[in-house]
Design an enzyme around this catalytic site. Structure first.
Site, mmCIF file in Angstrom:
data_model
loop_
_atom_site.group_PDB
_atom_site.id
_atom_site.type_symbol
_atom_site.label_atom_id
_atom_site.label_comp_id
_atom_site.label_asym_id
_atom_site.label_seq_id
_atom_site.Cartn_x
_atom_site.Cartn_y
_atom_site.Cartn_z
ATOM 1 N N TYR A 225 2.051 51.433 -1.586
ATOM 2 C CA TYR A 225 2.081 51.033 -0.171
ATOM 3 C C TYR A 225 3.141 51.869 0.567
ATOM 4 C CZ TYR A 225 2.798 47.954 3.851
ATOM 5 O OH TYR A 225 2.927 47.472 5.115
ATOM 6 N N THR B 234 5.845 51.525 2.140
ATOM 7 C CA THR B 234 7.294 51.349 1.993
ATOM 8 C C THR B 234 7.783 51.546 0.556
ATOM 9 O OG1 THR B 234 7.053 48.989 1.566
ATOM 10 C CG2 THR B 234 7.378 49.647 3.869
ATOM 11 N N LYS B 235 6.887 51.714 -0.372
ATOM 12 C CA LYS B 235 7.289 51.711 -1.786
ATOM 13 C C LYS B 235 7.886 53.056 -2.229
ATOM 14 C CE LYS B 235 6.089 47.505 -1.895
ATOM 15 N NZ LYS B 235 5.010 46.674 -2.368
ATOM 16 N N ASN B 236 8.459 53.059 -3.440
ATOM 17 C CA ASN B 236 9.165 54.246 -3.943
ATOM 18 C C ASN B 236 8.306 55.497 -3.977
ATOM 19 O OD1 ASN B 236 11.569 53.020 -4.307
ATOM 20 N ND2 ASN B 236 11.314 52.633 -6.483
#
Ligand SMILES: *Cc1c(COP(=O)(O)O)cnc(C)c1O
Length: 380
Positions: free
Chosen positions: A179, A181-183
């Site tokens: 997604y 916002t993920k790493n």
């Protein structure tokens, strides 16, 4: 001053040319780039089998189905996680049984898991919260003793390690999120990782309508028009446009981790003398690495203001923050339909105190200072 957003993804410039290459190729959905992304992800996290899908929510849903969850089964899962992990349990017909977390790691509390086991328990869902590896030795021991399946929600844990191994290298089913916002991001996307080839085959089949192997190739020159529905599946496949974004992200994974670690260390330094806060800890296990997807701090009773008021003040100061998570057992649907569920003291206490600060590689030193100074001034 300017607004500091809660998150800004870092997309290398090469991403655009790679997306253009896919668009120009005439093959834009699941295809060679998705395969390549799976292979490169697999070699990085030392996984046996990887299946790229449309989201971590889809990955979790397919994993639950792959372990055979059905009506009457119970799944022990922390309430302190994103709702999609719980909703997908409901979609299989099984019942979520919420468990508490440990106050230091904010990951699942193995002792509370033990208390929640019944004859109907079929699986345990573990969340590597914020990028902190959960106590997998303890959970795997319980699972072995009671013959339970373990599904790891690694939405926050790309690049985390546990006792010398990457999260993803375990013998459980591990689900990643890509997604925004993920790493590691592909805008939307996810991955099911498993050492069990049969599980991988079933997940792949279910992710594409439940039709026979390589059905995505049916419009390719090497493909065949014939297909056979083996099981009623879903439409959870990843596209090649998403996959090339992921391939470019894999190339910067190490640098990205190191840059985030710098942000974390600056936060730690600037908050060190503030006695009103509880800061996130490093993993309490040897040879383990926090992935630092989130930097969650806790606003204790010693603070001049509450967590809720602090969020309002930070908004006025143009600093974007978030709360991970509003416990699921306090959500309308779950409160109404799972009334037998007991209280979860640690989850409820932590939820009232916690706030996630901006954490991404393009955050500047002056922005970090502004965030830290604003919070220090407001809380003490
Ligand atoms: C983001 C997240 C998910 C869902 O991931 P998607 O890829 O958006 O479906 C699941 N679990 C946790 C803990 C998350 O943070």
């Amino acid at each position: 001053m300017g607004y500091i957003p809660f998150h800004k993804p870092h997309l290398p410039k090469t991403t655009i040319s790679q997306i253009k290459r896919v668009l120009d190729s005439g093959w834009i959905t699941t295809g060679p780039q998705t395969k390549k992304f799976e292979q490169e992800f697999q070699s990085l996290v030392q996984a046996k089998n990887c299946v790229a899908v449309s989201s971590c929510t889809a990955a979790l849903h397919l994993s639950y189905l792959a372990v055979g969850l059905k009506v009457g089964d119970e799944v022990i899962v922390p309430s302190f996680t994103f709702c999609s992990a719980i909703n997908a349990i409901i979609h299989t017909g099984a019942t979520p049984v919420f468990c508490d977390i440990k106050e230091d790691t904010l990951c699942v509390d193995p002792e509370d898991v033990l208390k929640k086991i019944t004859k109907s328990t079929k699986a345990i869902v573990v969340v590597h919260y914020a990028g902190m590896p959960a106590d997998m030795d303890a959970i795997n021991k319980i699972a072995k003793k009671y013959h339970l399946k373990v599904i790891e929600d690694a939405a926050h844990a790309f690049y985390a390690t546990y006792r010398g191994k990457f999260i993803g290298e375990s013998s459980n089913i591990v689900c990643f999120s890509f997604y925004a916002t993920k790493n590691l991001t592909t805008a939307e996307g996810g991955m099911v990782v498993t050492s069990n080839e049969k599980v991988a085959d079933l997940v792949r089949c279910l992710s594409f309508h439940g039709i026979s192997k390589n059905a995505w190739k049916r419009y390719d020159k090497t493909g065949s028009w014939k297909y056979d529905v083996i099981i009623p599946g879903y439409k959870y496949n990843m596209t090649d446009i998403q996959a090339v974004i992921g391939i470019e992200q894999l190339k910067i994974a190490e640098r990205s981790y190191k840059n985030k670690l710098k942000v974390v260390n600056l936060y730690k330094k600037h908050f060190a003398k503030n006695p009103t806060l509880i800061l996130p800890i490093d993993p309490p296990f040897p040879q383990s690495r926090h992935a630092w997807h989130l930097f969650p701090i806790r606003i204790t009773k010693k603070s001049k203001i509450t967590r809720d008021v602090l969020i309002e003040e930070l908004k006025k100061a143009e600093i974007g923050v978030s709360v991970h998570f509003i416990p699921n057992h306090q959500q309308k649907f779950y409160k109404k339909n799972f009334t037998e569920q007991k209280r979860l003291p640690v989850t409820e206490k932590v939820f009232k105190e916690i706030i996630s600060l901006p954490l991404y590689e393009d955050l500047t030193t002056s922005e970090i200072l502004r965030i830290a100074n604003t919070i220090n001034k407001l809380t003490q």
